[in-house]
Design a protein around this motif. Structure first.
Motif, PDB file in Angstrom:
ATOM      1  N   ILE A 296     -11.229 -54.482 -42.138  1.00  0.00           N
ATOM      2  CA  ILE A 296     -11.053 -53.032 -41.653  1.00  0.00           C
ATOM      3  C   ILE A 296     -12.421 -52.119 -42.123  1.00  0.00           C
ATOM      4  O   ILE A 296     -12.855 -51.669 -41.482  1.00  0.00           O
ATOM      5  CB  ILE A 296      -9.784 -52.667 -42.432  1.00  0.00           C
ATOM      6  N   VAL A 297     -12.881 -52.456 -43.365  1.00  0.00           N
ATOM      7  CA  VAL A 297     -13.655 -51.589 -43.944  1.00  0.00           C
ATOM      8  C   VAL A 297     -14.848 -51.723 -43.115  1.00  0.00           C
ATOM      9  O   VAL A 297     -15.643 -50.851 -42.961  1.00  0.00           O
ATOM     10  CB  VAL A 297     -13.797 -51.670 -45.273  1.00  0.00           C
ATOM     11  N   LEU A 298     -15.496 -52.922 -43.068  1.00  0.00           N
ATOM     12  CA  LEU A 298     -16.561 -53.073 -42.038  1.00  0.00           C
ATOM     13  C   LEU A 298     -16.543 -52.764 -40.733  1.00  0.00           C
ATOM     14  O   LEU A 298     -17.568 -51.774 -40.259  1.00  0.00           O
ATOM     15  CB  LEU A 298     -16.911 -54.741 -41.859  1.00  0.00           C
ATOM     16  N   ALA A 299     -15.435 -53.025 -40.103  1.00  0.00           N
ATOM     17  CA  ALA A 299     -15.040 -52.324 -38.566  1.00  0.00           C
ATOM     18  C   ALA A 299     -15.290 -50.628 -38.871  1.00  0.00           C
ATOM     19  O   ALA A 299     -15.797 -50.078 -37.880  1.00  0.00           O
ATOM     20  CB  ALA A 299     -13.902 -52.696 -38.001  1.00  0.00           C
ATOM     21  N   PHE A 300     -14.573 -50.282 -39.744  1.00  0.00           N
ATOM     22  CA  PHE A 300     -14.768 -48.733 -39.780  1.00  0.00           C
ATOM     23  C   PHE A 300     -15.941 -48.192 -40.213  1.00  0.00           C
ATOM     24  O   PHE A 300     -16.506 -47.261 -39.672  1.00  0.00           O
ATOM     25  CB  PHE A 300     -13.624 -48.321 -41.097  1.00  0.00           C
ATOM     26  N   VAL A 301     -16.894 -48.877 -41.073  1.00  0.00           N
ATOM     27  CA  VAL A 301     -18.356 -48.276 -41.261  1.00  0.00           C
ATOM     28  C   VAL A 301     -18.990 -48.242 -40.387  1.00  0.00           C
ATOM     29  O   VAL A 301     -19.706 -47.324 -39.904  1.00  0.00           O
ATOM     30  CB  VAL A 301     -18.808 -49.225 -42.435  1.00  0.00           C
ATOM     31  N   ARG A 302     -18.808 -49.364 -39.633  1.00  0.00           N
ATOM     32  CA  ARG A 302     -19.775 -49.431 -38.164  1.00  0.00           C
ATOM     33  C   ARG A 302     -19.301 -48.499 -37.297  1.00  0.00           C
ATOM     34  O   ARG A 302     -20.058 -47.870 -36.662  1.00  0.00           O
ATOM     35  CB  ARG A 302     -19.500 -50.890 -37.480  1.00  0.00           C
ATOM     36  N   SER A 303     -18.014 -48.046 -37.198  1.00  0.00           N
ATOM     37  CA  SER A 303     -17.445 -47.007 -36.093  1.00  0.00           C
ATOM     38  C   SER A 303     -18.055 -45.557 -36.605  1.00  0.00           C
ATOM     39  O   SER A 303     -18.383 -44.973 -35.824  1.00  0.00           O
ATOM     40  CB  SER A 303     -16.163 -47.360 -35.838  1.00  0.00           C
ATOM     41  N   PHE A 304     -17.756 -45.690 -37.972  1.00  0.00           N
ATOM     42  CA  PHE A 304     -18.279 -44.417 -38.595  1.00  0.00           C
ATOM     43  C   PHE A 304     -19.852 -44.014 -38.349  1.00  0.00           C
ATOM     44  O   PHE A 304     -19.963 -42.854 -37.966  1.00  0.00           O
ATOM     45  CB  PHE A 304     -17.949 -44.486 -39.965  1.00  0.00           C
ATOM     46  N   SER A 305     -20.702 -44.881 -38.757  1.00  0.00           N
ATOM     47  CA  SER A 305     -22.103 -44.714 -38.419  1.00  0.00           C
ATOM     48  C   SER A 305     -22.340 -44.565 -37.219  1.00  0.00           C
ATOM     49  O   SER A 305     -23.397 -43.911 -36.739  1.00  0.00           O
ATOM     50  CB  SER A 305     -22.713 -45.688 -39.081  1.00  0.00           C
ATOM     51  N   SER A 306     -21.710 -45.401 -36.052  1.00  0.00           N
ATOM     52  CA  SER A 306     -22.275 -45.048 -34.663  1.00  0.00           C
ATOM     53  C   SER A 306     -21.596 -43.939 -33.996  1.00  0.00           C
ATOM     54  O   SER A 306     -21.877 -43.467 -33.037  1.00  0.00           O
ATOM     55  CB  SER A 306     -21.874 -46.463 -33.942  1.00  0.00           C
TER      56      SER A 306
END
Ligand SMILES: [Zn+2]
Length: 314
Positions: A296-306
């Motif tokens: 979850i956190v990995l997917a969230f960090v990726r969508s957050f920074s993109s």
């Protein structure tokens, strides 16, 4: 606190956790693995979550263009957090766009959006001493204090069941020296827990209406998170995708470090890796749930920074 950007105080996304634990028997400090769980003091609250966040930092550090991401680990949450997150936010001025604190809610399928604030008061009453046989010559301080308490109860009624409302507990009362004496002094300590950000001032106004003889022993703001905040909505969507399950919102009587960010207007995602027996014997955390949280956190960090939330692009 570690961060990939030179401006450490303002990573766009700050992961936060605490490494301290509540006291336990010596054997609880010898962790063991059983039935896909890790048992031991601090497993669920919240070393497993800290380990996952460290893994996320390592993963992101290996990326070609690491996102604006920070990790803050403190060691005093269980005793109030004032010298940890409290100090870093209030004095050192840490202001991420968003904080993620996996120390609230029940499990990964819950998001904590509200924790009560606290107000500890000492109420005092002064009277005039006299012999117990002639109470009309004195002024009974205990009677006065009971009167004040009953007036306050009108504002914060006694709850007979769990409801999301302000509460007041009379924790300590002292007054009087002998049965045959009119007491000239009495005091009581009240533990008030409140729901909204404006409630503290409202309650203090109500207290002043009935007495001016009181002091504030301790106070702390509530954690109040707007559930419609776009960061919260994004996280909710991503977590629901990973878990294949809807997230529910959670309100808690207890306090966490989330309140320090909340007080300065930083939105907080607060959730918890599946665990149980926190602050009790046989505390455990679920290992699969640690992996889900990582996803979850990995997917969230990726969508957050993109999503262009990156604050200090290199
Ligand atoms: Zn905790």
């Amino acid at each position: 606190v570690v961060s990939f950007k030179t401006n450490t105080e303002e990573p766009a996304l700050l992961l936060n956790g605490h490494l301290d634990v509540v006291p336990a028997k010596p054997e609880d400090f010898r962790p063991y693995q059983k039935d896909n769980r890790i048992y031991g003091r601090g497993s669920g609250d919240m070393k497993a979550a800290c380990a996952v966040m460290i893994e996320i930092m390592k993963k992101m550090a290996s990326e070609e263009r690491p996102p604006s991401l920070g990790l803050m680990l403190t060691t005093d949450e269980e005793i109030g957090g004032f010298n940890g997150v409290g100090y870093l936010v209030e004095t050192r001025g840490y202001r991420p766009e968003l904080a993620l604190i996996p120390d609230g809610g029940r499990n990964l399928a819950t998001l904590a959006v509200n924790e009560k604030g606290v107000l500890h008061l000492k109420l005092k009453a002064f009277g005039k001493a006299a012999h117990g046989s002639r109470p009309f010559l004195g002024e009974n301080a205990v009677d006065k204090l009971i009167g004040t308490y009953q007036e306050l109860r009108k504002f914060i009624p006694q709850l007979r069941e769990q409801k999301w409302q302000n509460t007041m507990n009379l924790g300590k009362i002292q007054g009087g020296e002998a049965t045959n004496k009119v007491p000239d002094y009495a005091e009581m300590d009240l533990d008030i827990r409140f729901v909204g950000k404006e409630d503290k001032d409202k309650i203090l106004r109500q207290v002043r209406e009935v007495t001016s003889d009181f002091e504030i022993l301790a106070q702390g703001p509530p954690f109040v998170q707007d559930e419609n905040d776009h960061f919260i909505k994004d996280y909710q969507r991503i977590a629901e995708e990973v878990l294949g399950q809807e997230l529910s919102l959670y309100r808690s009587e207890g306090a966490s470090d989330a309140r320090f960010f909340s007080e300065v207007g930083v939105p907080v995602i607060s959730t918890k890796i599946n665990c149980d027996n926190i602050h009790a014997e046989r505390e455990w955390v679920d290992i699969d749930s640690m992996e889900r949280f990582y996803d979850i956190v990995l997917a969230f960090v990726r969508s957050f920074s993109s999503n262009g939330a990156e604050k200090n692009p290199k």
